[in-house]
Design an enzyme around this catalytic site. Sequence first.
Site, PDB file in Angstrom:
ATOM      1  N   ARG A  16     -29.334  86.619  -5.312  1.00 31.33           N
ATOM      2  CA  ARG A  16     -28.774  86.731  -3.964  1.00 31.33           C
ATOM      3  C   ARG A  16     -27.489  87.552  -3.929  1.00 31.33           C
ATOM      4  O   ARG A  16     -27.049  87.976  -2.848  1.00 31.33           O
ATOM      5  CB  ARG A  16     -28.535  85.335  -3.382  1.00 31.33           C
ATOM      6  CG  ARG A  16     -29.807  84.675  -2.845  1.00 31.33           C
ATOM      7  CD  ARG A  16     -29.498  83.313  -2.243  1.00 31.33           C
ATOM      8  NE  ARG A  16     -29.311  82.298  -3.263  1.00 31.33           N
ATOM      9  CZ  ARG A  16     -28.933  81.050  -3.016  1.00 31.33           C
ATOM     10  NH1 ARG A  16     -28.671  80.673  -1.766  1.00 31.33           N
ATOM     11  NH2 ARG A  16     -28.781  80.176  -3.999  1.00 31.33           N
ATOM     12  N   ASP A 103     -20.478  79.166 -11.644  1.00 28.11           N
ATOM     13  CA  ASP A 103     -20.199  79.871 -10.381  1.00 28.11           C
ATOM     14  C   ASP A 103     -19.344  79.028  -9.437  1.00 28.11           C
ATOM     15  O   ASP A 103     -19.396  79.206  -8.224  1.00 28.11           O
ATOM     16  CB  ASP A 103     -21.503  80.287  -9.700  1.00 28.11           C
ATOM     17  CG  ASP A 103     -22.404  79.106  -9.350  1.00 28.11           C
ATOM     18  OD1 ASP A 103     -22.011  77.944  -9.625  1.00 28.11           O
ATOM     19  OD2 ASP A 103     -23.500  79.344  -8.798  1.00 28.11           O
ATOM     20  N   LYS A 351       4.482 109.440 -16.551  1.00 26.90           N
ATOM     21  CA  LYS A 351       3.416 108.980 -17.447  1.00 26.90           C
ATOM     22  C   LYS A 351       3.899 109.053 -18.890  1.00 26.90           C
ATOM     23  O   LYS A 351       4.393 110.080 -19.339  1.00 26.90           O
ATOM     24  CB  LYS A 351       2.177 109.865 -17.262  1.00 26.90           C
ATOM     25  CG  LYS A 351       0.924 109.399 -18.008  1.00 26.90           C
ATOM     26  CD  LYS A 351       0.778 109.899 -19.421  1.00 26.90           C
ATOM     27  CE  LYS A 351       0.631 111.392 -19.519  1.00 26.90           C
ATOM     28  NZ  LYS A 351       0.383 111.816 -20.959  1.00 26.90           N
ATOM     29  N   ASN A 386       3.159 119.443 -20.411  1.00 29.06           N
ATOM     30  CA  ASN A 386       2.909 118.718 -21.665  1.00 29.06           C
ATOM     31  C   ASN A 386       1.561 118.996 -22.304  1.00 29.06           C
ATOM     32  O   ASN A 386       1.319 118.547 -23.420  1.00 29.06           O
ATOM     33  CB  ASN A 386       3.037 117.213 -21.410  1.00 29.06           C
ATOM     34  CG  ASN A 386       2.061 116.711 -20.355  1.00 29.06           C
ATOM     35  OD1 ASN A 386       1.678 117.453 -19.453  1.00 29.06           O
ATOM     36  ND2 ASN A 386       1.674 115.448 -20.450  1.00 29.06           N
ATOM     37  N   ALA A 423      17.846 126.423 -11.426  1.00 27.46           N
ATOM     38  CA  ALA A 423      16.679 126.255 -10.563  1.00 27.46           C
ATOM     39  C   ALA A 423      15.714 127.415 -10.742  1.00 27.46           C
ATOM     40  O   ALA A 423      16.117 128.568 -10.902  1.00 27.46           O
ATOM     41  CB  ALA A 423      17.130 126.151  -9.105  1.00 27.46           C
TER      42      ALA A 423
END
Length: 459
Positions: A16, A103, A351, A386, A423
């Site tokens: 189900r 369940d 990261k 990188n 910059a």
Amino acid sequence: MTQRYAVILAAGQGTRMKSKLYKVLHPVMGKPMVQHVIDQLTPAKLDSIITVVGFGAESVSEQIGNQSAYVVQKEQLGTAHAVQQAEDILKDKQGTTLVVCGDTPLITHDTYQALIEFHERNEAKATVLTTNVSEPTGYGRIVRDADGHVERIVEHKDASNEERLLTEINTGTYCFDNAALWKAIQDVSNDNAQGEYYLPDVVEILKDKGEKIGAYMTPDPDETLGVNDRAALAEAEKVMKKRLNHMHMKNGVAIIDPDHTYIEPDVVIEADAVIQPGTIIRGKSVIHADAQIGPHTEIIDCEIDEGAVVTHSVAKNSRIGKRVQIGPYAHIRPEADIANDAKIGNFVEVKKATIGEKSKVSHLSYIGDAHVGSQVNIGCGTITVNYDGKNKFLTTIEDDAFIGCNSNLIAPVTIGKGSYVAAGSTINKHVPEDSLAIAREKQTNKEGYAAKIKNRQKD
């Protein structure tokens, strides 16, 4: 001390659910249902847990690991037949056997403990966990005699119209005297509407033999919810979310809008943390005191220290220090370590990088595979370059450096302590301490040339 065992019924395919995922592995608040059951049984210090598996047995054992022994029900012939698969392990033992369903992820340790203690205190041969529900359709009914003792349990399909009006239901969780269970289960018949061997028939067999039968009623029907389809799965999620949020608020956490806050069960949050609406906190995250998370923020397996603020952002498998400011719209990817008082602003991605104390990456930058020292200022649009298509390399930016806007730092490269990068520079060589690095084309102005272009466009 009485020996205690548990049998988890987890062999049903769950058609189900209409899913390729094995039923008991469907998650509730980020954790598979059967794992919730194991986690709530563990504090009871059971002598052994046996999980009855069928279709998908390998995936269940991968999830639970050595927290349980396993037996296989090759044919789905009913709950009594499922329990019988554990007979070789338990038949010669003395004590109490708890039978639970894989369940039913909402039953708490407190309820399991209360059921076991009630059963043993009353010296019953079988005790049923029951509850009262307003809509009992589909559940087995508890039929009591005039004195209130359990007379029998009748499945919904086999119940008379009068019996179907009863609202006390069998939750599918039982305690048995172990020796009595294995003796009585041999007499269970499949002479019923489904042609199955029902575990509740064991209770009736024991009663017919004059044995003492008990029923422990839990006052909270929500926790006994069995999940058989997606609708019930969503309802279980709702109940557990409310329970967990309530627990955190009782412990001093400010959850501004509990209906729209999702906190998984292994998350730890200290008092005086503030959780804003739309926040999702997953895995084994730890949120320390006075941190503010959200609105509309997702935290996965992170430690966020005191006073940090993370808003409209995503952070995963990282550490965020004290009083750090993150967001809006930042992405903190795995293995980031952001030190105290740092700032990660809007549309910044970090990261596998360390960001030192009081350093700032205020907007529109990518800092990956990098060591950034303390009090560094990284200007808008800066990229640590990188990846060369095969390997990834480290960028090091030492203390007090200043990186101008729209700079590309091509790794491996080091920007020395106190240095400036002008910059618009593309840096591919190390910059010595206290230096100014400029790496861009010299500007050339061709006066009047724009007018020539415009005239050409008119022709």
